[in-house]
Design a protein around this motif. Structure first.
Motif, mmCIF file in Angstrom:
data_model
loop_
_atom_site.group_PDB
_atom_site.id
_atom_site.type_symbol
_atom_site.label_atom_id
_atom_site.label_comp_id
_atom_site.label_asym_id
_atom_site.label_seq_id
_atom_site.Cartn_x
_atom_site.Cartn_y
_atom_site.Cartn_z
ATOM 1 N N UNK A 5 -47.915 -64.144 -22.114
ATOM 2 C CA UNK A 5 -47.817 -63.229 -23.241
ATOM 3 C C UNK A 5 -49.115 -62.455 -23.458
ATOM 4 N N UNK A 6 -48.981 -61.213 -23.909
ATOM 5 C CA UNK A 6 -50.134 -60.401 -24.285
ATOM 6 C C UNK A 6 -50.444 -60.696 -25.749
ATOM 7 N N UNK A 7 -51.601 -61.303 -26.004
ATOM 8 C CA UNK A 7 -52.010 -61.630 -27.367
ATOM 9 C C UNK A 7 -52.973 -60.556 -27.847
ATOM 10 N N UNK A 8 -52.552 -59.816 -28.844
ATOM 11 C CA UNK A 8 -53.374 -58.728 -29.378
ATOM 12 C C UNK A 8 -54.548 -59.255 -30.188
ATOM 13 N N UNK A 9 -54.278 -60.209 -31.077
ATOM 14 C CA UNK A 9 -55.314 -60.711 -31.984
ATOM 15 C C UNK A 9 -54.867 -62.053 -32.545
ATOM 16 N N UNK A 10 -55.829 -62.820 -33.042
ATOM 17 C CA UNK A 10 -55.559 -64.150 -33.590
ATOM 18 C C UNK A 10 -56.189 -64.245 -34.982
ATOM 19 N N UNK A 11 -55.398 -64.736 -35.958
ATOM 20 C CA UNK A 11 -55.867 -64.913 -37.324
ATOM 21 C C UNK A 11 -55.664 -66.364 -37.739
ATOM 22 N N UNK A 12 -56.538 -66.867 -38.602
ATOM 23 C CA UNK A 12 -56.359 -68.200 -39.166
ATOM 24 C C UNK A 12 -55.211 -68.178 -40.168
ATOM 25 N N UNK A 13 -54.584 -69.343 -40.371
ATOM 26 C CA UNK A 13 -53.430 -69.429 -41.265
ATOM 27 C C UNK A 13 -53.707 -68.845 -42.657
ATOM 28 N N UNK A 14 -54.859 -69.123 -43.284
ATOM 29 C CA UNK A 14 -55.083 -68.533 -44.615
ATOM 30 C C UNK A 14 -55.132 -67.009 -44.606
ATOM 31 N N UNK A 15 -55.358 -66.401 -43.438
ATOM 32 C CA UNK A 15 -55.484 -64.943 -43.324
ATOM 33 C C UNK A 15 -54.196 -64.286 -42.831
ATOM 34 N N UNK A 26 -49.295 -60.634 -32.337
ATOM 35 C CA UNK A 26 -50.296 -61.101 -33.277
ATOM 36 C C UNK A 26 -50.050 -62.580 -33.514
ATOM 37 N N UNK A 27 -51.103 -63.386 -33.340
ATOM 38 C CA UNK A 27 -50.988 -64.848 -33.380
ATOM 39 C C UNK A 27 -51.645 -65.412 -34.629
ATOM 40 N N UNK A 28 -51.098 -66.535 -35.121
ATOM 41 C CA UNK A 28 -51.666 -67.286 -36.225
ATOM 42 C C UNK A 28 -52.134 -68.642 -35.703
ATOM 43 N N UNK A 29 -53.409 -68.931 -35.858
ATOM 44 C CA UNK A 29 -53.957 -70.229 -35.454
ATOM 45 C C UNK A 29 -53.825 -71.197 -36.622
#
Length: 330
Positions: A297-307, A324-327
């Motif tokens: 998969x192409x992952x554009x960006x990763x954000x933390x769950x609170x964000x 867009x991924x959520x860590x």
């Protein structure tokens, strides 16, 4: 447990990071400790159209993690096993087409949380070659792309595919899957940077949305068009298609209403086909496909769950390329 809750009427502005009940799985359910989740435009649609908006709800349809707890009637799974979640609920056989597919994360609680509980038939081993970030954004978009291309579009090696609106998760998966089976792929976008990235990812041609596609596309006509844009571009399709060509519609980011010439439709024997999500059988086929061809998969960006609300800002900006991924957990 910590989770993202949506309450009331509205979009991502109604999201909040908070504590909520940590439930246990039923007899034929599995509880998963999530590592990563993925955003989809579907999450936005559900937020805006909830039947009971005052009931707190956890969004999210995509996710991957490890098994935390197993229901008493579940066999064949072990605690700690790395898994991905099939997001379509209750649609097992492809032939048993539901009127509207039920999807994890609307109206049921979804994956924007530390834990999620899903039916045992929706849990599958995580492809070992994928990172958690990649696995977390895989399920819904890759399943939608696979069904659109192969179950509905019947794409064959050597055929010419056009993908409108390159940049979203489904479109990037469709590009990689089509190239894996030997198709020629043209993509469209209003962003030159997205066209450049698509060419780097394997696309054969890129067309600006502002261009005259019929005159600029002086090459073999198209056998299959995969469209998620809708009314803004649909009137341009028929002159691009070979006789017997197919249009597979999987969304409408612009107008949902279209006008078409029935004479062109029946004289050239075009097919207009709708598609949405996919079955358990197709999810199994999709996992086998991405493992066979090692599609990442192409992952554009990763954000933390609170964000998570900020992650939706990225999704709605139209600037992302890929998912867009959520860590959720380290």
């Amino acid at each position: 447990m910590k989770a993202i809750l949506h309450t009331g009427r509205g979009g991502p502005e109604r999201l909040r990071f908070t504590d909520t009940e940590n439930k246990r799985p039923g007899p034929q359910e599995i509880k998963i400790r999530l590592k990563n989740a993925g955003l989809n435009h579907r999450d936005l649609f559900v937020m805006q159209d909830r039947p009971v908006p005052d009931l707190p709800w956890i969004p999210g349809s995509d996710g991957a993690g490890t098994i935390e707890e197993i229901g008493e009637r579940v066999t064949g799974f072990t605690i700690g096993k790395e898994v991905v979640i099939h997001p379509t609920l209750g649609w097992n056989r492809t032939a048993d087409l539901p009127r509207v597919p039920d999807i994890l994360g609307g109206p049921t609680d979804g994956t924007f949380a530390e834990f999620v509980i899903v039916p045992v038939e929706n849990v599958f081993p995580k492809p070992a070659f994928l990172s958690w970030e990649e696995a977390g954004v895989l399920p819904l978009s890759a399943l939608t792309a696979y069904r659109a291309l192969f179950s509905q579009g019947k794409l064959q090696p050597g055929e010419h595919l056009m993908i409108t609106g390159i940049g979203g998760g489904v479109a990037t998966y469709a590009l990689m899957m089509a190239k894996a089976v030997g198709a020629s792929v043209t993509v469209t976008s209003r962003h030159q940077e997205k066209l450049r990235k698509a060419i780097k990812l394997g696309a054969d041609h890129g067309l600006d949305n502002a261009a005259n596609w019929a005159t600029e596309s002086n090459r073999d006509k198209t056998d299959l068009i995969l469209d998620s844009v809708g009314g803004a571009v649909f009137p341009r399709f028929f002159p691009l298609l070979n006789p017997g060509g197919k249009i597979v519609s999987l969304g409408a980011s612009t107008e949902a209403q279209i006008e078409l010439s029935l004479r062109e439709l029946f004289f050239s024997q075009f097919s207009l086909i709708g598609t949405s999500m996919g079955s358990r059988e197709e999810f199994i086929e999709m996992l086998h496909f991405i493992e066979t061809y090692r599609i990442r998969p192409v992952v554009d960006s990763v954000y933390a769950l609170p964000d998570t609300a900020k992650a939706f800002d990225r999704l709605t900006s139209g600037e992302q390329f890929g998912n867009v991924s959520i860590s959720i957990a380290p």
